[in-house]
Write an enzyme that holds these catalytic residues in place. Structure first.
Site, PDB file in Angstrom:
ATOM      1  N   PHE A 286      20.619  41.795 -22.794  1.00 28.09           N
ATOM      2  CA  PHE A 286      22.094  41.629 -22.081  1.00 28.09           C
ATOM      3  C   PHE A 286      22.228  43.246 -21.661  1.00 28.09           C
ATOM      4  O   PHE A 286      22.258  44.111 -22.810  1.00 28.09           O
ATOM      5  CB  PHE A 286      23.369  41.104 -22.773  1.00 28.09           C
ATOM      6  CG  PHE A 286      24.582  41.117 -22.024  1.00 28.09           C
ATOM      7  CD1 PHE A 286      25.146  40.288 -21.201  1.00 28.09           C
ATOM      8  CD2 PHE A 286      25.145  42.695 -22.255  1.00 28.09           C
ATOM      9  CE1 PHE A 286      26.400  40.625 -20.692  1.00 28.09           C
ATOM     10  CE2 PHE A 286      26.218  42.551 -21.690  1.00 28.09           C
ATOM     11  CZ  PHE A 286      26.982  41.811 -21.004  1.00 28.09           C
ATOM     12  N   GLU A 287      22.412  43.519 -20.473  1.00 29.71           N
ATOM     13  CA  GLU A 287      23.004  44.859 -20.232  1.00 29.71           C
ATOM     14  C   GLU A 287      23.663  44.497 -18.822  1.00 29.71           C
ATOM     15  O   GLU A 287      23.109  44.113 -17.989  1.00 29.71           O
ATOM     16  CB  GLU A 287      21.763  45.821 -19.764  1.00 29.71           C
ATOM     17  CG  GLU A 287      21.196  46.250 -21.028  1.00 29.71           C
ATOM     18  CD  GLU A 287      19.898  47.257 -20.506  1.00 29.71           C
ATOM     19  OE1 GLU A 287      19.509  47.958 -21.389  1.00 29.71           O
ATOM     20  OE2 GLU A 287      19.162  47.066 -19.617  1.00 29.71           O
ATOM     21  N   ILE A 288      24.990  45.298 -18.744  1.00 29.43           N
ATOM     22  CA  ILE A 288      25.686  45.758 -17.408  1.00 29.43           C
ATOM     23  C   ILE A 288      25.561  47.233 -17.439  1.00 29.43           C
ATOM     24  O   ILE A 288      26.218  47.802 -18.451  1.00 29.43           O
ATOM     25  CB  ILE A 288      27.048  45.001 -17.387  1.00 29.43           C
ATOM     26  CG1 ILE A 288      27.086  43.644 -17.539  1.00 29.43           C
ATOM     27  CG2 ILE A 288      27.610  45.409 -16.065  1.00 29.43           C
ATOM     28  CD1 ILE A 288      28.466  42.861 -17.555  1.00 29.43           C
TER      29      ILE A 288
END
Ligand SMILES: Nc1nc2c(ncn2[C@@H]2O[C@H](COP(=O)(O)OP(=O)(O)O)[C@@H](O)[C@H]2O)c(=O)[nH]1
Ligand SMILES: *[C@@H]1O[C@H](CO)[C@@H](O)[C@H](O)[C@H]1NC(C)=O
Ligand SMILES: *[C@@H]1O[C@H](CO)[C@@H](O)[C@H](O)[C@H]1NC(C)=O
Ligand SMILES: [Mg+2]
Length: 390
Positions: A286-288
């Site tokens: 998960f990465e923003i």
């Protein structure tokens, strides 16, 4: 096989084909019958309908107010995209992940998608995934040199490294393709031509879960709050996959003090001013995040330096510790965002929002009691402490 067994098989095959032919030729009839049976039960007395042309959905599912707010929120959009790295064999997991992010967020926001693969996606894959959204979806092939093991890597040494890890039973220890993937995610995904036209990205993997409604735009949140990197889960890395990574990172930081952020987050990963690494990292599936950060001079030089050491192949450096250490060194601590309100699951761990109010209002499907945050293997309590003591 004896003759009686053969006889039974022939008879069975005959019966099955007859059954198939009959059901095929009577298909239309069978459906019409059951439709009108159901329809007659619901037929309003005042109806002028003759009974043969009822449209089933109107009758068994009377019109109702949509329970979810589908209004598009497009007055302001970030310069952003989803990015999914997947193999053709990941088709079902990719469908599930896209379906969930659409449901929880993107059907209102319509951010585009970029799907990447080192070989062309099949027509079947493209069809199954693009049917799930009205947002733009682009499918790209990764340039050869962004993916495969470079020629200057000493394959003999790399193989010895892999064999040693297989012996020690380290997950993906013997896999070259996993190493390609980690190196690609570390230094190349943001350089893909399809990604170059965007600044922000949200990384999604096949078979992950988004457990809560998102009621605001996290890209705009990141932009407005001047954030650079975000996470939902943080944990310890396997030391054996990165024996020399920390040392190289510290050497780079010492050689390039101009890149190290003043109010950095190094204290989250080391309590002796960088001498030792506590192995805490952000779980990068998960990465923003802001690609301007990866494309900028600090990370460009950092990745180039790490890549030259060959540790993506001689060891098994993950993109998670590489991204995390870079964020901790080159971004200020305030630029790293923990999204408590994004319920997220990647097997085997789930982050579920702490707050009961959030959990209720966002209709979360995760179990708060099973949230990974304060599991013994999580670094969340270290992050909390780090954020508190400034
Ligand atoms: N195209 C492609 N994608 C891959 C390959 N290996 C892994 N991936 C993708 O890279 C991401 C991470 O891989 P995954 O197997 O989930 O690793 P894990 O999350 O560390 O267990 C996922 O999005 C996978 O679909 C590969 O060989 N080719
Ligand atoms: C639907 O969402 C829009 C945008 O957030 C909002 O302005 C509108 O009031 C919402 N409508 C309902 C019925 O909740
Ligand atoms: C979005 O960001 C990219 C990368 O920074 C840039 O090249 C592009 O011009 C931007 N697009 C818009 C519409 O601002
Ligand atoms: Mg995964």
């Amino acid at each position: 096989m004896n003759t009686s067994a053969r006889y039974i098989i022939v008879v069975l095959a005959f019966i099955i084909s007859i059954h198939y032919i009959i059901s095929f030729t009577h298909e239309g009839y069978g459906r019409a019958t059951s439709f009108s049976n159901i329809a007659s039960k619901f037929r309003p007395s005042s109806s002028v309908n003759t009974g043969d042309t009822y449209v089933l959905p109107d009758i068994i599912a009377p019109p109702h107010e949509p329970s979810l707010n589908d209004t598009l929120v497009l007055d302001r959009q970030a310069n952003a995209t989803f990015v999914i790295l997947a193999r053709n064999s990941d088709i079902q997991g990719t469908v599930r992940s896209v379906r969930e992010i659409e449901d929880r967020f993107n059907r209102k926001y319509r951010y585009p998608y970029v799907l990447l693969n080192e070989e062309p996606f099949t027509d079947e894959f493209k069809k199954r995934v693009s049917v799930l959204t009205s947002a733009k979806m682009e499918f790209g092939v990764i340039p050869h040199d962004h993916w495969f093991q470079p020629d200057w890597i000493d394959e003999e040494k790399a193989k010895a490294g892999r064999d040693k890890m297989v012996e020690k039973n380290i997950i993906y220890g013997g896999s070259v393709s996993y190493r390609n993937m980690c190196r690609f995610n570390s230094g190349f995904f943001f350089r893909h031509p399809l990604m170059e036209k965007y600044r922000w990205y949200w990384r999604i993997e096949p078979d992950v879960h988004f457990h809560c409604d998102l009621t605001y735009d996290p890209f705009l949140f990141m932009e407005d709050k001047k954030k650079v990197y975000s996470f939902t889960i943080t944990m310890y890395e396997y030391q054996a996959t990165i024996p020399t990574l920390w040392g190289h990172a510290m050497k780079f930081a010492k050689d390039h003090p101009e890149y190290v952020a003043k109010d950095n987050a190094l204290g989250f990963m080391s309590t002796d001013n960088g001498k030792t690494y506590n192995l805490c990292h952000f779980w990068s599936n998960f990465e923003i995040a802001d690609m301007a950060f990866w494309r900028g001079p600090a990370y460009t030089a950092f990745f180039e330096y790490l890549d030259k050491q060959g540790g993506f192949y001689y060891e098994r450096w993950g993109d998670a510790p590489v991204h995390s250490i870079a964020a901790a060194l080159f971004a200020s601590r305030d630029q790293i965002q923990f999204f408590d309100d994004i319920g997220y699951e990647h097997n085997p761990y789930t982050h579920c929002p702490k707050s009961k109010k959030v959990w209720e209002e966002r209709r979360c499907s995760c179990d708060q009691q099973r949230s990974f945050d304060y599991d013994g293997y999580s670094c969340m309590s270290k992050w909390d402490k780090f954020v508190e003591t400034r």
